[in-house]
Design a protein around this motif. Structure first.
Motif, PDB file in Angstrom:
ATOM      1  N   GLU A  44       0.820  -1.214   0.000  1.00  0.00           N
ATOM      2  CA  GLU A  44       0.000   0.000   0.000  1.00  0.00           C
ATOM      3  C   GLU A  44       0.853   1.263   0.000  1.00  0.00           C
ATOM      4  N   PRO A  71      -6.814   9.330  -3.784  1.00  0.00           N
ATOM      5  CA  PRO A  71      -8.001   8.855  -4.504  1.00  0.00           C
ATOM      6  C   PRO A  71      -7.623   7.958  -5.680  1.00  0.00           C
ATOM      7  N   TYR A  72      -8.452   6.959  -5.918  1.00  0.00           N
ATOM      8  CA  TYR A  72      -8.211   6.025  -7.023  1.00  0.00           C
ATOM      9  C   TYR A  72      -8.977   6.521  -8.247  1.00  0.00           C
ATOM     10  N   LYS A  76      -9.835   5.930 -11.685  1.00  0.00           N
ATOM     11  CA  LYS A  76      -9.800   4.728 -12.504  1.00  0.00           C
ATOM     12  C   LYS A  76      -9.162   4.965 -13.866  1.00  0.00           C
ATOM     13  N   GLN A 123      -5.952   2.682 -13.316  1.00  0.00           N
ATOM     14  CA  GLN A 123      -6.463   1.319 -13.326  1.00  0.00           C
ATOM     15  C   GLN A 123      -5.484   0.305 -13.901  1.00  0.00           C
ATOM     16  N   PRO A 179      -7.044  -0.182  -5.998  1.00  0.00           N
ATOM     17  CA  PRO A 179      -7.595   0.586  -4.874  1.00  0.00           C
ATOM     18  C   PRO A 179      -7.409  -0.188  -3.574  1.00  0.00           C
ATOM     19  N   SER A 180      -7.185   0.514  -2.489  1.00  0.00           N
ATOM     20  CA  SER A 180      -7.029  -0.129  -1.191  1.00  0.00           C
ATOM     21  C   SER A 180      -7.500   0.824  -0.103  1.00  0.00           C
ATOM     22  N   THR A 181      -7.559   0.324   1.112  1.00  0.00           N
ATOM     23  CA  THR A 181      -8.036   1.129   2.238  1.00  0.00           C
ATOM     24  C   THR A 181      -7.205   0.836   3.481  1.00  0.00           C
ATOM     25  N   ASP A 212      -8.664   6.056   2.195  1.00  0.00           N
ATOM     26  CA  ASP A 212      -8.511   5.442   0.881  1.00  0.00           C
ATOM     27  C   ASP A 212      -7.098   5.649   0.360  1.00  0.00           C
ATOM     28  N   THR A 213      -6.578   4.631  -0.319  1.00  0.00           N
ATOM     29  CA  THR A 213      -5.245   4.743  -0.901  1.00  0.00           C
ATOM     30  C   THR A 213      -5.151   3.820  -2.111  1.00  0.00           C
ATOM     31  N   ILE A 214      -3.949   3.669  -2.661  1.00  0.00           N
ATOM     32  CA  ILE A 214      -3.728   2.772  -3.784  1.00  0.00           C
ATOM     33  C   ILE A 214      -2.654   1.755  -3.395  1.00  0.00           C
TER      34      ILE A 214
END
Length: 392
Positions: A155, A247-248, A250, A254, A259-261, A278-280
């Motif tokens: 992450e 923020p993801y 898209k 993509q 996307p991750s949390t 929220d993260t990537i």
């Protein structure tokens, strides 16, 4: 003479790493959104792998990230677990040892596996290794590296000072992306470029970056590693430092990112109860140098794979890092060939060997000269032939 040669070889490897860092980790502020979305590393001459005989033929060199990152903890889990229950050799030596080698979790780790005689495997971000392969930064590495297994996701942790409320607030601010050539420096710059955020980039290690945040020398600092990162327990809400959402988008991310949390249970010292950030994220994998079949190092890695895979259930307990529970040894890594002993082990577990033996038995039917011992020897020869000819 030997000492001088060894020093010269090490120096050459480090110089090679410097060239790559110039190509992949330039220190200019992030580019405008109109610039290329992907890193375009400069092609370098293909590095050469050191092939001198190891001082300890029972030791696997495991390149990983900094001691503060989760990937180092994963390597340590492997080293300590595989060291237990090992029988000793004829002279009292340990049959298999795994020695973590500190890297930066990025380009340098890949270069170490490609060049250093004692570096056999590495945890590396898949997207970063893909970039190096596609750009031929180190020449054609498709046959020099093989993957043992995909691992966990890593992450993006973006720590920020109280006055930074959103990603756009970082425009023009000093932000640490990590050491030159690290996953954070290469991919963090790429993400910010895609999102059109221009920063003043800094390239410090984790400890120095955290100190810079507390003093106000930095507005934010990025750490790319699998959650939870134990190093972040040093961060307190009393410091005024918080995790900034990424923020993801898209349409922009993509293809390469997930996307991750980040949640309260991941970082109760930074994230309030019932809150989330929220993260990537990116995928990681365990890569190996593709030593020639039958060589000393190949046989050592074969033993490493067999031991790691056989004892894999031990890593799923609470005493080990929770990221182990994300690992699926049988998962595929598109675009890469799996290390042959790993592929063979998985085939055996899934009944692949049983199917091969059945087909081989039908092939030998009607051949009265093939006695049982001869059949087994022929079958083993057949398996070795398949290793040398994987496409057949």
């Amino acid at each position: 003479m030997r000492a001088g040669l060894f020093i010269a070889l090490i120096a050459a490897a480090w110089l090679g790493g410097g060239q790559v860092q110039e190509a992949l980790a330039q220190t200019q502020p992030s580019a405008s959104p109109g610039e290329s979305r992907k890193a375009s590393p400069r092609k370098e001459s293909a590095p050469r792998k050191e092939t001198r005989r190891s001082a300890d033929p029972f030791t696997v060199g495991f390149v990983t990230g900094t001691p503060q990152c989760t990937e180092f903890a994963i390597a340590r889990d492997i080293a300590t677990t595989l060291a237990s229950g090992q029988e000793t050799g004829p002279h009292g030596e340990v049959a298999l040892r795994v020695v973590p080698i500190v890297g930066n979790g990025g380009v340098r780790g890949v270069l170490d596996v490609l060049t250093l005689a004692g570096a056999d495997v590495a945890i590396a971000p898949v997207i970063l290794v893909d970039r190096l392969r596609d750009a031929k930064t180190f020449g054609d590495i498709s046959d020099k590296l093989a993957y043992i297994a995909p691992l966990h996701v890593e992450e993006f942790h973006l720590l920020a000072r109280p006055e930074i409320a959103r990603l756009t607030d970082l425009a023009g601010k000093r932000v640490n992306l990590g050491e030159d050539g690290s996953a954070g420096a290469v991919l963090g710059r790429e993400v910010l470029n895609r999102l059109g955020i221009k920063i003043s980039e800094s390239n410090l290690g984790p400890e120095a970056a955290l100190d810079g945040l507390r003093k106000g020398d930095l507005s934010a600092a990025l750490l790319v590693s699998g959650k939870p990162v134990s190093f972040l327990t040093q961060v307190s809400q009393l410091d005024g430092i918080h995790l900034l959402p990424i923020p993801y988008f898209k349409e922009l991310l993509q293809q390469d990112y997930l996307p991750s949390t980040l949640r309260h249970q991941d970082y109760p010292n930074i994230i309030a109860a019932e809150a989330s950030v929220d993260t990537i994220a990116i995928k990681s994998a365990l890569f190996a140098y593709n030593w020639p079949i039958g060589s000393e190092r190949y046989r050592l890695l074969e033993l490493f794979v067999q031991t790691l895979f056989t004892r894999f259930p031990e890593f799923l307990g609470d005493v080990h890092h929770p990221k182990w529970r994300e690992v699926n040894l049988a998962a595929l890594l598109p675009g890469w060939r799996r290390f042959r002993p790993a592929e063979r082990w998985l085939q055996q577990q899934s009944g692949g060997e049983a199917a091969l033996r059945k087909a081989f038995g039908r092939f030998l039917e009607g051949k009265p000269t093939a006695k049982p011992p001869d059949r087994e020897e022929l079958f083993q020869d057949f398996l070795r032939w398949r290793e040398r000819n994987p496409a057949k």
